[in-house]
Enzyme design. Structure first.
Site, PDB file in Angstrom:
ATOM      1  N   HIS A  84     -36.747  21.996   4.766  1.00 11.39           N
ATOM      2  CA  HIS A  84     -37.124  22.645   3.513  1.00 11.39           C
ATOM      3  C   HIS A  84     -38.209  23.692   3.746  1.00 11.39           C
ATOM      4  O   HIS A  84     -38.969  23.633   4.714  1.00 11.39           O
ATOM      5  CB  HIS A  84     -37.603  21.602   2.510  1.00 11.39           C
ATOM      6  CG  HIS A  84     -36.496  20.723   2.024  1.00 11.39           C
ATOM      7  ND1 HIS A  84     -36.668  19.822   1.010  1.00 11.39           N
ATOM      8  CD2 HIS A  84     -35.199  20.602   2.397  1.00 11.39           C
ATOM      9  CE1 HIS A  84     -35.541  19.180   0.782  1.00 11.39           C
ATOM     10  NE2 HIS A  84     -34.630  19.637   1.627  1.00 11.39           N
ATOM     11  N   GLU A  86     -41.044  24.318   2.224  1.00 18.01           N
ATOM     12  CA  GLU A  86     -42.427  23.839   2.216  1.00 18.01           C
ATOM     13  C   GLU A  86     -42.796  23.231   3.568  1.00 18.01           C
ATOM     14  O   GLU A  86     -43.862  23.499   4.128  1.00 18.01           O
ATOM     15  CB  GLU A  86     -42.637  22.774   1.123  1.00 18.01           C
ATOM     16  CG  GLU A  86     -42.215  23.213  -0.259  1.00 18.01           C
ATOM     17  CD  GLU A  86     -40.772  22.893  -0.596  1.00 18.01           C
ATOM     18  OE1 GLU A  86     -39.855  23.172   0.219  1.00 18.01           O
ATOM     19  OE2 GLU A  86     -40.537  22.355  -1.692  1.00 18.01           O
ATOM     20  N   CYS A 115     -41.081  16.583   0.678  1.00 13.17           N
ATOM     21  CA  CYS A 115     -42.017  17.680   0.927  1.00 13.17           C
ATOM     22  C   CYS A 115     -43.361  17.396   0.259  1.00 13.17           C
ATOM     23  O   CYS A 115     -44.416  17.748   0.814  1.00 13.17           O
ATOM     24  CB  CYS A 115     -41.434  18.999   0.430  1.00 13.17           C
ATOM     25  SG  CYS A 115     -40.092  19.604   1.488  1.00 13.17           S
TER      26      CYS A 115
END
Length: 185
Positions: A84, A86, A115
């Site tokens: 992801h 992040e 995350c």
């Protein structure tokens, strides 16, 4: 003395713009997410990330259709392979992770619970998101974690929700303009 230009970007617009640009690097046909970690006091960008495969994986050989949800074949679910935005922004930061304490994360989609764990762990204290994560039950769990850790989360636009379609149209327009500027005659 001449006056300065009035229509420049605010810092918040600039940071979200960087996150939007980062999202355009994603090769995921369904969700393009970008993230930007900033020191708002110093007006400094610390790290950027987008959702994509790990280094060394050939994304041309990867099944981006993510058909595993329908067939229950886990090896065809792209979520198991994609990092992801992040997390990538955190991993891309080249300094001591302690520097991220008290910093702000601008992200084009509110973070998932996995995350959020990493955001809390490195000490990021504020999250500004462009559009909300689609899984409402996980938003609630994420908000519980963020509240317990005293991490602020707020929408970029407090007046209205940004739709996936509006996001896609905006990024497509920006991408088209950037590509047109790069055309050589």
């Amino acid at each position: 003395m001449a006056g300065k230009r009035e229509e420049y970007l605010s810092w918040e617009e600039y940071y979200m713009g960087i996150a939007l640009l980062a999202s355009m690097r994603s090769k995921d046909p369904h969700n393009q997410i970008g993230a930007c970690i900033v020191d708002e006091e110093e007006h400094q960008i610390l790290s950027i990330g987008y959702n994509g495969l790990t280094k060394g994986m050939n994304d041309d050989l990867f099944d981006w259709l993510s058909t595993g949800e329908a067939t229950n074949n886990k090896k065809h679910i792209k979520d198991y392979y994609v990092i992801h935005a992040e997390r990538n922004a955190i991993l891309n930061f080249s300094g001591d992770k302690k520097i991220l304490q008290g910093k702000t994360l601008y992200v084009t989609w509110s973070p998932c619970t996995e995350c959020i764990k990493e955001i809390i762990q490195v000490g990021i204290s504020k999250i500004i998101y462009l559009r909300e994560y689609s899984k409402k039950d996980l938003i609630e769990i994420g908000n519980i974690m963020l509240n317990c850790a005293d991490v602020i989360i707020e929408p970029y636009n407090k007046k209205r929700e940004i739709s996936k379609e509006e996001f896609a149209k905006t990024t497509a327009n920006i991408q088209q303009k950037i590509k047109k500027l790069g055309e050589w005659k």
